[in-house]
Design an enzyme around this catalytic site. Structure first.
Site, short mmCIF file in Angstrom:
data_model
loop_
_atom_site.label_atom_id
_atom_site.label_comp_id
_atom_site.label_asym_id
_atom_site.label_seq_id
_atom_site.Cartn_x
_atom_site.Cartn_y
_atom_site.Cartn_z
N ARG A 80 0.68 -1.33 -0.57
CA ARG A 80 -0.17 -0.01 0.17
C ARG A 80 0.84 0.90 0.34
O ARG A 80 1.29 1.66 -1.35
CB ARG A 80 -0.76 0.37 0.64
N ASP A 81 1.36 1.54 0.41
CA ASP A 81 2.23 2.86 1.27
C ASP A 81 3.39 2.62 0.30
O ASP A 81 3.91 3.76 -0.50
CB ASP A 81 2.54 3.14 2.48
N HIS A 98 5.36 4.08 12.23
CA HIS A 98 5.45 4.79 10.67
C HIS A 98 6.79 5.56 11.34
O HIS A 98 6.61 6.58 10.24
CB HIS A 98 4.36 4.71 10.94
N HIS A 139 8.82 7.01 7.98
CA HIS A 139 9.75 7.36 6.41
C HIS A 139 10.94 7.41 6.87
O HIS A 139 11.66 8.16 7.88
CB HIS A 139 9.07 8.26 5.38
N CYS A 173 4.35 8.66 0.02
CA CYS A 173 3.23 9.59 -0.08
C CYS A 173 2.71 10.92 -0.99
O CYS A 173 3.93 11.77 -1.69
CB CYS A 173 2.59 10.51 1.46
N ASN A 199 8.85 3.84 3.17
CA ASN A 199 9.39 3.36 4.68
C ASN A 199 11.01 2.87 5.28
O ASN A 199 10.97 2.25 4.10
CB ASN A 199 7.92 3.45 5.29
#
Ligand code: HMG
Ligand code: MG
Length: 304
Positions: free
Chosen positions: A17-18, A209, A211, A242, A251
């Site tokens: 996803r990310d 979380h 990055h 993002c 990430n």
């Protein structure tokens, strides 16, 4: 200090996803499904698979249904998806996720850019989503963006993080991710954001979380471990960024986190070799090297 460091860590791989949401080249659903399969074979017990957002905003996630329905689910693995509003939730629920994620921001400007509404409006939108999910027996996580810094507002005070965490708790969100969206955080700043969150959520309900834009994510992970945090999100091969945080890179790589944790005798349940294979698979598809120092070091060693 070390006495509070957890002996076990649970990682959510957010690579599908990310990691992939920001890729310009369309990645076929079959490749995403294969990536999820490889991650679960490597021992990941939680995988953030996709998001049910507007395909006009994030085209790469437009195949959410195909991906979710293509996965051969493994018992003991939880599959989560992002749902920004009821429309997203109603589509997601058909695909039976184990957990949905509502995503808000500690910064007003980022909230506007990312989900096109204010923080207060986002909470109004999330509330019925959370209720519907809980009523359907689906767990609910809340992601909190820009808990340390924002691409538009600069430094974010811990009070802003506490405020958002309190709002999310108030609508029934069960656990939260403390996100350093643009990777500007350093250990003590990240600890302050985590402590602000811990005013409203227990230690088992808070995850990091981070990055890795400024190369601080592993240090920040260690700083979080020092507070007793034992849930983290990371992205295989360090994929990602993002779409609404220009210049933000992926990430922290799952391979790098796993290597550090295993080196500290912290159990993850993950097989690093198989994880490296998963990262090499998706990096091969994207025609680049994994964005993980550990993966590249070990791939070089293997080749030699
Ligand atoms: P909006 O334009 O304000 O919504 O978007 P709207 O209700 O006015 O609807 C506009 C159009 O979008 C309509 O279609 C809706 O049907 C459609 P049209 O009539 O124009 O054809 N629409 C949807 N379509 C599919 N799924 C939906 C949906 N909702 C509306 N759920 C919205 C609001 C949130 C949908 C939009 O702003 C959006 O999709 N944003 C994308 C946000 C995103 O995916 N960001 C990246 C993920 S967050 C992240 O990466 C951060 C995180 O990793 C933590 C961190 O690191 O910080 C989690
Ligand atoms: Mg993120």
């Amino acid at each position: 200090m070390t006495s509070s460091i957890p002996s076990r860590v649970r990682l959510i791989d957010v690579g599908p996803r990310d990691g992939l949401q920001n890729e310009k080249t369309p990645v076929p659903a079959a490749v995403k499904v294969e990536l999820v399969h490889r991650l679960q074979q490597a021992g990941l017990q939680e995988i953030e698979v996709t998001s049910y957002v507007s395909p006009k905003w994030v085209p790469q996630m437009g195949d959410n249904h195909e991906v979710m329905s293509g996965i051969a689910r493994q018992p003991g693995v939880a599959y989560s998806v992002l749902t920004p509003n009821l429309k997203g939730f109603e589509a997601a629920v058909l695909d039976k996720p184990d957990e949905i994620v509502v995503f808000g921001s500690a910064s007003e400007a980022f909230s506007q850019r990312n989900i096109n509404c204010s923080i207060a409006e986002s909470i109004e939108r999330f509330a019925p989503v959370v209720q519907a999910a809980l009523a359907a027996g689906i767990r609910v996580r809340g992601a909190m963006s820009c808990t340390v810094g924002c691409p538009y507002e600069g430094d974010i005070a811990p009070e802003r993080v506490a405020y958002l965490a309190g709002l999310l708790k108030g609508i029934g969100v069960q656990r939260v991710d403390v996100a350093d969206t643009i990777g500007v955080g350093t250990p003590r700043k990240v600890q302050r954001a985590l402590e602000a969150t811990l005013q409203h959520f227990g230690i088992d309900e808070v995850s990091g979380h981070f990055h890795d834009t400024y190369g601080q994510a592993l240090s920040n992970t260690l700083a979080a471990l020092e507070l007793g945090v034992w849930n983290f999100q990371s992205s295989v091969a360090g994929l990602g960024g993002c779409p609404y945080a220009k210049g933000a890179t992926g990430n922290v790589a799952t391979e790098d986190v796993v290597y550090m944790l295993h080196g500290m005798d912290i159990d993850t349940g993950i097989d690093l070799d198989r994880l490296i294979d998963a990262g090499a698979y998706i990096s091969g598809f994207l025609d680049r090297k994994p964005n993980s120092r550990v993966a590249n070091a070990l791939l070089t060693k293997r080749a030699g």
